[in-house]
Design an enzyme around this catalytic site. Structure first.
Site, short mmCIF file in Angstrom:
data_model
loop_
_atom_site.label_atom_id
_atom_site.label_comp_id
_atom_site.label_asym_id
_atom_site.label_seq_id
_atom_site.Cartn_x
_atom_site.Cartn_y
_atom_site.Cartn_z
N LEU A 102 17.89 -6.76 8.20
CA LEU A 102 18.98 -6.63 7.26
C LEU A 102 20.33 -6.70 7.96
CD1 LEU A 102 17.36 -3.78 5.19
CD2 LEU A 102 17.61 -6.16 4.47
N ASP A 134 15.28 -0.57 13.42
CA ASP A 134 14.36 0.55 13.66
C ASP A 134 15.04 1.67 14.45
OD1 ASP A 134 12.32 -0.90 12.39
OD2 ASP A 134 11.72 -1.86 14.26
N HIS A 180 8.12 2.73 9.90
CA HIS A 180 7.82 1.85 11.04
C HIS A 180 6.58 2.36 11.76
CE1 HIS A 180 8.59 -1.02 14.21
NE2 HIS A 180 8.39 -0.07 15.09
N ASN A 191 13.15 3.48 5.76
CA ASN A 191 12.17 2.51 6.24
C ASN A 191 11.02 3.28 6.87
OD1 ASN A 191 11.11 -0.09 6.88
ND2 ASN A 191 11.74 0.22 9.01
N SER A 232 0.83 -1.21 0.00
CA SER A 232 0.00 0.00 0.00
C SER A 232 0.86 1.26 0.00
CB SER A 232 -0.96 0.00 1.18
OG SER A 232 -0.28 0.11 2.42
N ASN A 233 2.00 1.23 0.70
CA ASN A 233 2.90 2.38 0.64
C ASN A 233 3.56 2.49 -0.73
OD1 ASN A 233 2.99 3.96 3.19
ND2 ASN A 233 3.44 1.97 4.09
N GLN A 288 -1.88 7.74 7.63
CA GLN A 288 -0.78 8.69 7.80
C GLN A 288 0.48 8.23 7.07
OE1 GLN A 288 -1.15 11.68 9.24
NE2 GLN A 288 -3.31 11.11 9.49
N MET A 340 9.73 -7.22 5.23
CA MET A 340 9.78 -7.87 6.53
C MET A 340 11.02 -8.75 6.68
SD MET A 340 7.17 -6.48 7.78
CE MET A 340 7.01 -7.36 9.34
N ARG A 377 21.24 -15.50 6.10
CA ARG A 377 20.81 -14.11 5.94
C ARG A 377 21.83 -13.32 5.12
NH1 ARG A 377 16.88 -11.65 8.63
NH2 ARG A 377 16.76 -13.32 10.16
#
Length: 221
Positions: A98, A150, A114, A112, A18-19, A178, A95, A70
Site C-alpha cells: 500500500l 509489515d 502477518h 494487518n 479464511s481470516n 492461531q 496481497m 499503484r
C-alpha cells in the site's frame, strides 16, 4: 469504554478469506461487536468473495490490473472503502503493498495480519524462510498498518513450535489456526475501545504494549 453501536468494518482480501470467515463467525455468534459492512477483493473469483456473499455482506471486486499505477489503484480503493464509512479496515490476506498516502489516511484504524513473529521475516514466503533458518519457533502477528511494510506497531502475537519434519505447508496450517484466534481478538479489543494506536505505539487499556505486542499464552486480559 465500548461504543454503543457495532463497529463498522471493511475487510480487504485477495484470496480464500479464511481470516475473513473467522471474523464473520465471530460477528454471527455475537462474540464480536462489529458489523462487516463490505468485503473488497483486488482479485475476481476468489473464495473470500463467496464467503462474504453467503453471509449477506456486500462483496466487491476492484481489479488492480485495471489501473495504470499503484497510486491510482489506492486512490480508487480508498474512495470505495470510504463509501462504507468504516471505523476499522482489516487486511485479511490482502496481497498488495500500500502507498504511504493510503496508509496514512487510515492511520490508527487499519490492521494487518502477518505470518511471522515480527519484526522477523517481513515480506513473503515466511514459513519456508523460518525452516531454512533452522528456527525453533514460528508464529503470527497482528499489527497496526503504517507506511513501513509489515512494520507497524504489533498488537498481538501467537507462537507455534517448529516440529521435526515440518514442511512449509504443515507449518503454515498450524500458524493459520492461531491466526483465526488472534485476529478476532484484536478486532474485539478495538471495537470495545480498549485498543488504540497513539504516537506510533499500540496501547491496550491505555498501557503501551511491548515491541512484540500482547503475547498469547499468558492470561488473556
Amino acid at each position: 469504554m465500548s461504543q454503543t453501536h457495532p463497529l463498522r468494518v471493511v475487510v480487504l482480501i485477495s484470496g480464500s478469506g479464511s481470516n475473513l470467515q473467522a471474523l464473520i463467525d465471530g460477528q454471527k455468534q455475537g462474540e464480536l461487536p462489529v458489523e462487516i459492512v463490505a468485503v473488497i477483493s483486488n482479485r475476481a473469483a476468489v473464495r473470500g468473495l463467496q464467503r462474504a456473499e453467503q453471509a449477506g455482506i456486500p462483496a466487491l471486486i476492484l481489479d488492480h490490473t485495471q489501473y495504470e499505477s499503484r497510486e491510482a489503484f489506492d486512490e480508487a480503493l480508498q474512495a470505495q472503502i470510504d463509501e462504507y464509512r468504516p471505523e476499522l479496515v482489516v487486511l485479511a490476506g490482502f496481497m498488495r503493498i500500500l502507498t504511504p498516502g493510503f496508509t496514512r489516511h487510515y492511520e490508527g484504524r487499519m490492521f494487518n495480519i502477518h505470518p511471522s513473529l515480527l519484526p522477523k521475516y517481513q515480506g513473503l514466503h515466511t514459513h519456508q524462510r523460518v525452516l531454512d533458518a533452522g528456527e525453533s519457533e514460528h508464529g503470527v502477528t497482528v499489527h497496526f498498518v503504517t507506511p513501513e511494510l509489515d512494520g507497524g506497531p504489533p498488537v498481538i502475537q501467537a507462537r507455534v513450535p517448529v516440529l521435526e519434519g515440518d514442511t512449509a505447508e504443515t507449518l503454515a496450517a498450524r500458524v493459520q489456526q492461531q491466526e483465526h484466534s488472534i485476529y478476532p481478538l484484536a478486532v474485539k479489543w478495538f471495537a470495545q475501545g480498549r485498543l488504540q494506536m497513539k504516537s506510533g505505539k499500540a496501547l491496550l487499556d491505555n498501557e503501551p504494549l511491548g515491541p512484540q505486542g500482547y503475547l498469547m499464552g499468558t492470561t488473556q486480559p
